[in-house]
Design a protein around this motif. Structure first.
Motif, short mmCIF file in Angstrom:
data_model
loop_
_atom_site.label_atom_id
_atom_site.label_comp_id
_atom_site.label_asym_id
_atom_site.label_seq_id
_atom_site.Cartn_x
_atom_site.Cartn_y
_atom_site.Cartn_z
N GLN A 3 0.85 -1.18 0.00
CA GLN A 3 0.00 0.00 0.00
C GLN A 3 0.89 1.23 0.00
OE1 GLN A 3 -2.49 0.25 3.38
NE2 GLN A 3 -3.58 2.03 2.66
N TRP A 20 -10.78 -1.87 -0.01
CA TRP A 20 -9.98 -1.69 1.18
C TRP A 20 -10.24 -2.87 2.10
CZ3 TRP A 20 -5.94 0.83 2.69
CH2 TRP A 20 -5.63 0.88 4.03
N GLU A 24 -4.96 -2.13 -3.89
CA GLU A 24 -4.48 -0.76 -4.05
C GLU A 24 -4.70 -0.43 -5.50
OE1 GLU A 24 -0.69 2.03 -3.06
OE2 GLU A 24 -0.34 -0.10 -3.30
N TYR A 29 -2.49 -6.04 -2.77
CA TYR A 29 -1.35 -5.81 -1.88
C TYR A 29 -1.46 -6.66 -0.61
CZ TYR A 29 -4.00 -2.58 1.13
OH TYR A 29 -4.91 -2.02 1.97
#
Length: 137
Positions: A3, A20, A24, A29
């Motif tokens: 991130q 989230w 990313e 990620y």
């Protein structure tokens, strides 16, 4: 990739899942779990090249001073001070045009009653978005 490598622009839907904390932009990620089911992808993303590191969201231009920008999403980058116009038609990005390299730390954007766009900067000033030819000496 961790991130902190990309900035993204999303069209927000109430209750939408934008990835989230597993994505990313469009890149995974979180190596433990990168399940993308139900995630709404960004309409645009950019890397941290050229000192672009922190997107500052803006507005879709609806004013009259800059008719060539009508319907474009105007946004900037806090670190580089660049301002772009993003054209997104039916979910397909067709253009992302660099408008200005201001050198400002762009904190926010705003509009007035005529839908003209203003740029708020950490230098304590507010700037009006005017046609580029008005910026020439």
């Amino acid at each position: 990739m961790g991130q902190g490598e990309k900035e993204e622009i999303n069209i927000i839907e109430s209750g939408g899942n934008y990835g989230w904390n597993i994505l990313e932009g469009t890149s995974c990620y979180n190596a433990q779990n990168c399940e993308e089911t139900g995630i709404i992808a960004p309409v645009f993303e950019y890397g941290h090249d050229n000192n672009d590191k922190s997107v500052t969201g803006g507005y879709v231009y609806r004013g009259a001073l800059n008719p060539t920008l009508s319907g474009y999403y105007i946004y900037g980058d806090f670190i580089s001070g660049r301002i772009w116009a993003l054209d997104n038609v039916s979910g397909a990005t067709v253009a992302n045009e660099l408008l200005f390299e201001t050198g400002l730390n762009i904190a926010s954007f705003g509009t007035d009653e005529s839908n003209e766009i203003y740029i708020c900067s950490f230098d304590g000033n507010i700037y009006k978005l005017v046609p580029q030819e008005e910026n020439l000496p």
